[in-house]
Enzyme design. Structure first.
Site, PDB file in Angstrom:
ATOM      1  N   THR A   1       0.826  -1.206   0.000  1.00 31.71           N
ATOM      2  CA  THR A   1       0.000   0.000   0.000  1.00 31.71           C
ATOM      3  C   THR A   1       0.865   1.263   0.000  1.00 31.71           C
ATOM      4  O   THR A   1       2.082   1.209   0.216  1.00 31.71           O
ATOM      5  CB  THR A   1      -0.924   0.036   1.226  1.00 31.71           C
ATOM      6  OG1 THR A   1      -0.145   0.282   2.400  1.00 31.71           O
ATOM      7  CG2 THR A   1      -1.681  -1.271   1.386  1.00 31.71           C
ATOM      8  N   CYS A   2       0.218   2.399  -0.178  1.00 36.13           N
ATOM      9  CA  CYS A   2       0.929   3.678  -0.167  1.00 36.13           C
ATOM     10  C   CYS A   2       0.965   4.314   1.215  1.00 36.13           C
ATOM     11  O   CYS A   2       1.261   5.505   1.333  1.00 36.13           O
ATOM     12  CB  CYS A   2       0.291   4.631  -1.170  1.00 36.13           C
ATOM     13  SG  CYS A   2       0.674   4.210  -2.870  1.00 36.13           S
ATOM     14  N   ASP A   3       0.652   3.572   2.238  1.00 37.09           N
ATOM     15  CA  ASP A   3       0.712   4.058   3.616  1.00 37.09           C
ATOM     16  C   ASP A   3       2.081   3.712   4.200  1.00 37.09           C
ATOM     17  O   ASP A   3       2.499   2.547   4.181  1.00 37.09           O
ATOM     18  CB  ASP A   3      -0.402   3.409   4.446  1.00 37.09           C
ATOM     19  CG  ASP A   3      -0.611   4.106   5.770  1.00 37.09           C
ATOM     20  OD1 ASP A   3       0.393   4.265   6.496  1.00 37.09           O
ATOM     21  OD2 ASP A   3      -1.748   4.463   6.105  1.00 37.09           O
TER      22      ASP A   3
END
Length: 395
Positions: free
Chosen positions: A320-322
């Site tokens: 994810t982009c977290d």
């Protein structure tokens, strides 16, 4: 569902694009048989730990048909098991859930931890005369890797009055507690049971059952191997406490039954120095590695790649982009691991699949069954240990 002898065999036939949940029902069945042979009371499976049908079926085939359930969804799932015995052990529940559990699914066992919750159970069951009621008390979680104290549990000051009130309404009355998840020190259970004994004496209320809850540990690289022989059982269920109450015993293992029964096979999408970027992570099956400090066992399973290379320490990132999708580990893997390789990460059978979500559009998995042994196990010699177990014998 396809069956393979190992993750390596799977990869000889497929190069999966999605992460693969690899079930080992035989591991869950072996753990269940150990508990049933060695615990001197009723073994409930904590259904929240893993709801895969193959795992539930394996536990039932081993003989576990009693379940600790916390919601209507779990009740509906576990009620499908033949001869299922359901314990609604969430001490704070909606009235409608209690009512449906009682009327539609035949649930007769409920937990509570306050006067309001006790009144709710009685009201929603129309003052039924066939209830088993468990008072959940607060107890220290100092010996667990994941403390669960604070949210639930009556205090020592509140408990005597609640016991007396419940005794007047319950066909059977019990006390329950939870020492926290992954309680690797056996004394945690002994200390809580001594607290129960003191409560029974101070309240003057006899109980019919003592549920020592969950918290039974599994084996991980970051945690000492749990002690399952004499030292564990001597502290976990002291003879002088529970036998003197004439109460039956129950337990609610989750992690200890299913952690070994599932792994995840992931692809390395990038490598930057000692950081590997994977197609599963903190918002998938590896939540505990990101937020609870767990170090899961990991190995390279790409056929003919790096099996003789020296090992190095790696950190892992999910897809994810977290930026919190970070698994600090360290995870020990061959130093030659590179983009396109596949890893198997073990011991994710407890809470892995049930915590996975679809954040950023990820969280979709393929599934297979593997017939080989888990990467780590507490039960390699379970059959040999059964006759030597040191749980106190029944009176």
């Amino acid at each position: 569902m396809d069956v393979f002898t190992s993750a390596s065999e799977l990869l000889r036939h497929h190069r999966p694009e999605r992460p693969v949940l690899a079930l080992r029902p035989h591991a869950a069945q072996r753990a269940a048989k150990w508990f049933l042979a060695n615990f001197p009371g009723r073994v409930l499976y904590a259904a929240k730990a893993n709801d895969a049908p193959q795992i539930i079926e394996a536990l039932a085939e081993a003989g576990i048909t009693a379940f600790d359930v916390a919601s209507l969804v779990e009740i509906q799932r576990m009620a499908a098991v033949k001869d299922a015995e359901l314990y609604f052990m969430n001490p704070v529940s909606r009235g409608a859930a209690i009512s449906r559990a009682y009327r539609e699914f035949g649930v007769r066992r409920f937990a509570f931890d306050s006067a309001d919750e006790l009144d709710k159970v009685i009201e929603e069951t129309d003052g039924a005369d066939d209830l088993t009621l468990f008072l959940r008390i607060a107890c220290p979680n100092t010996h667990s890797l994941i403390p669960l104290e604070g949210k639930f549990g009556a205090s020592q000051a509140e408990a005597p009055e609640l016991l007396l009130k419940a005794r007047q309404r319950a066909t059977r009355l019990g006390i329950t507690f939870h020492v926290g998840s992954q309680a690797v020190v056996p004394a945690a259970f002994g200390e809580a049971i001594r607290q129960v004994g003191q409560l029974i004496v101070s309240s003057g209320v006899l109980v019919d059952a003592i549920d020592i809850g969950g918290g039974f540990p599994s084996r991980y690289p970051h945690s000492e191997r749990p002690i399952w022989r004499a030292s564990w059982t001597r502290w976990c269920v002291p003879r002088t406490n529970w036998r003197s109450t004439l109460a039956s015993l129950l337990c609610e293992p989750g992690r200890a039954l299913v952690a070994e029964a599932e792994s995840v096979i992931v692809r390395v999408d990038a490598r930057r120095d000692n950081a590997l970027y994977l197609n599963d992570g903190a918002f998938g099956t590896l939540f505990d590695a990101a937020y609870s400090g767990f170090r899961f066992p990991a190995r390279l399973v790409t056929p003919s790649r790096g099996r003789t290379a020296p090992e190095a320490e790696f950190v892992l990132y999910g897809p994810t982009c977290d930026s919190s999708d970070y698994l600090p580990g360290p995870f020990m893997l061959p130093a030659s691991v590179t983009e396109g390789d596949y890893l198997e990460i073990g011991q994710i059978g407890a809470y892995g699949r049930v915590l996975a979500n679809r954040f950023n559009g990820f969280g979709v998995f393929d599934e297979v069954v593997l017939t080989d042994e888990p990467m780590l196990s507490m039960y390699e010699s379970a059959e040999d240990e059964t006759s030597q177990a040191a749980w106190p014998a029944r009176a």
